[in-house]
Design an enzyme around this catalytic site. Structure first.
Site, PDB file in Angstrom:
ATOM      1  N   LYS A   1       0.846  -1.201   0.000  1.00 53.80           N
ATOM      2  CA  LYS A   1       0.000   0.000   0.000  1.00 53.80           C
ATOM      3  C   LYS A   1       0.878   1.247   0.000  1.00 53.80           C
ATOM      4  CE  LYS A   1      -3.790   2.092   2.682  1.00 53.80           C
ATOM      5  NZ  LYS A   1      -4.570   1.968   3.945  1.00 53.80           N
TER       6      LYS A   1
ATOM      7  N   SER B   1      -9.420   1.994   3.377  1.00 51.24           N
ATOM      8  CA  SER B   1      -8.570   2.667   2.403  1.00 51.24           C
ATOM      9  C   SER B   1      -7.567   1.754   1.691  1.00 51.24           C
ATOM     10  CB  SER B   1      -7.797   3.797   3.084  1.00 51.24           C
ATOM     11  OG  SER B   1      -6.919   3.290   4.093  1.00 51.24           O
TER      12      SER B   1
ATOM     13  N   SER C   1      -9.657   0.014   7.596  1.00 51.48           N
ATOM     14  CA  SER C   1      -9.059   0.098   6.263  1.00 51.48           C
ATOM     15  C   SER C   1      -8.421  -1.181   5.748  1.00 51.48           C
ATOM     16  CB  SER C   1      -8.025   1.232   6.222  1.00 51.48           C
ATOM     17  OG  SER C   1      -8.682   2.478   6.272  1.00 51.48           O
TER      18      SER C   1
END
Length: 283
Positions: free
Chosen positions: A88, A162, A186
C-alpha cells in the site's frame, strides 16, 4: 508455460502465499517464472481494476533472479521465498515516491520501510505499490490523482478503503498477498468487500518505522490475503518493532502459523498478548 500448469484444479495465481512458496521451494517453479506470470497478469487486469499506482517490474525481476541464485547456491530460503507481494502506498519502498494516494507528496524514499525490509528478508518479491484514497481518509478507493479502483468481483461496486488497491490486487489474483493499513477499518472493510481475509492487529505488533506511528495512535499495518494460513505466514514474517516505534507489543508465545492450525480456544491464555506502550498513553 500457462498459469494453470503448476496447480491442479486451479490457477497458479490463486495458489496463495503458501502454495506459491511451496512450488518454488520444491523446484517446480522458479521465483523469476512466478514473477513474470504475476507481471503479465497485472498488465492484463490492472487497466480495468486500477489496483496499482506503480508497478516495479524491472526491480521485481531483478529481485526474483537474485532469489533463484540464492536457491541454486543451496542457501537458506525465507518463508516467503519468491512470492510476489504488493505494498500500500503509505509505506516506503526504496527508490519510489510514497504518495499516500495523492499527487502532492512526491518524496522519493531513500530506504525501505521496516515492514518492506522484513518482507524482503523473508524472501518476498516486491512487485508494486497499490492505490488508496488520499491519506487514507475514506472507506472507498478513489482519487483525483489515480482514479477509481474496481472490485474484481463486480467492477461496478466499491473495493472499500482505504486499502482498496491491495484488496483488488489480491482478490483478482494479481498477487497472493498485499500490505494494507487499518485505522477505522481500512484492512477489514476492503477484505469484506472483496472476499478476503484481513484483520487489524494490535498496536506494536507490526512496525510502522520509519514513522513512529501510523496516523497517530489509530493505525496499524497488516496483510490482506485469500486465507487465514496465508495471513499467518505473512504476519510471522513482519511481526516486530524497532526503537523508532511508539508502541511495542509483547512477544507472542507461538507463531501465527501454529496458532492458525490450533483447535479453537486451545491455549488461548498462553497465546494472548496485551499491548505495552512506550509512552504514557494507553494501548
Amino acid at each position: 508455460m500457462t498459469e494453470r500448469e503448476f496447480t491442479p484444479g486451479g490457477e497458479l495465481a490463486f495458489a496463495g502465499v503458501a502454495g506459491q512458496a511451496a512450488l518454488i521451494r520444491s523446484g517446480a517453479l522458479s521465483a523469476r517464472e512466478l514473477t513474470e506470470t504475476t507481471l503479465r497478469r497485472i498488465e492484463r487486469l490492472d487497466s480495468t481494476l486500477n489496483a496499482f499506482v506503480r508497478v516495479l517490474a524491472d526491480e521485481a525481476l531483478d529481485e526474483a533472479t537474485r532469489l533463484d541464485q540464492r536457491q541454486a547456491d543451496g542457501k537458506t530460503l525465507g518463508p516467503l521465498h519468491g512470492v510476489p507481494i504488493a505494498i500500500k502506498d503509505e509505506n516506503d519502498v526504496a527508490g519510489t515516491p510514497t504518495t499516500y494516494g495523492g499527487a502532492a507528496a512526491t518524496r522519493i524514499a531513500s530506504a525501505d520501510s521496516e515492514v518492506v525490509r522484513r518482507l524482503r528478508e523473508a524472501g518476498a518479491v516486491i512487485v508494486g505499490k497499490t492505490t488508496m484514497p488520499e491519506f487514507g481518509i475514506w472507506p472507498f478507493t478513489e482519487t483525483a490523482a489515480n482514479g477509481y479502483t474496481r472490485n474484481p468481483w463486480d467492477t461496478g461496486i466499491s473495493t472499500g478503503g482505504s486499502s482498496g488497491g491491495s484488496a483488488s490486487a489480491v482478490a483478482s489474483g494479481m498477487v497472493a498477498a498485499a500490505i494494507g493499513g487499518d485505522g477505522g477499518g481500512s484492512i477489514r472493510l476492503p477484505s469484506a468487500f472483496c472476499g478476503l481475509f484481513g484483520l487489524k492487529p494490535q498496536r506494536g505488533r507490526v512496525s510502522t518505522a520509519p514513522n513512529r506511528n501510523l496516523w497517530r495512535a489509530l493505525g496499524t499495518l497488516g496483510p490482506l490475503t485469500r486465507s487465514v494460513e496465508d495471513s499467518a505466514l505473512v504476519y510471522d514474517a513482519i511481526t516486530g518493532t524497532t526503537e523508532i516505534d511508539d508502541y511495542t507489543a509483547e512477544t507472542l508465545r507461538t507463531s501465527f502459523a501454529d496458532a492458525a492450525v490450533s483447535a479453537p480456544g486451545a491455549s488461548v491464555r498462553q497465546r494472548r498478548s496485551l499491548p505495552r506502550c512506550s509512552r504514557s498513553q494507553r494501548c
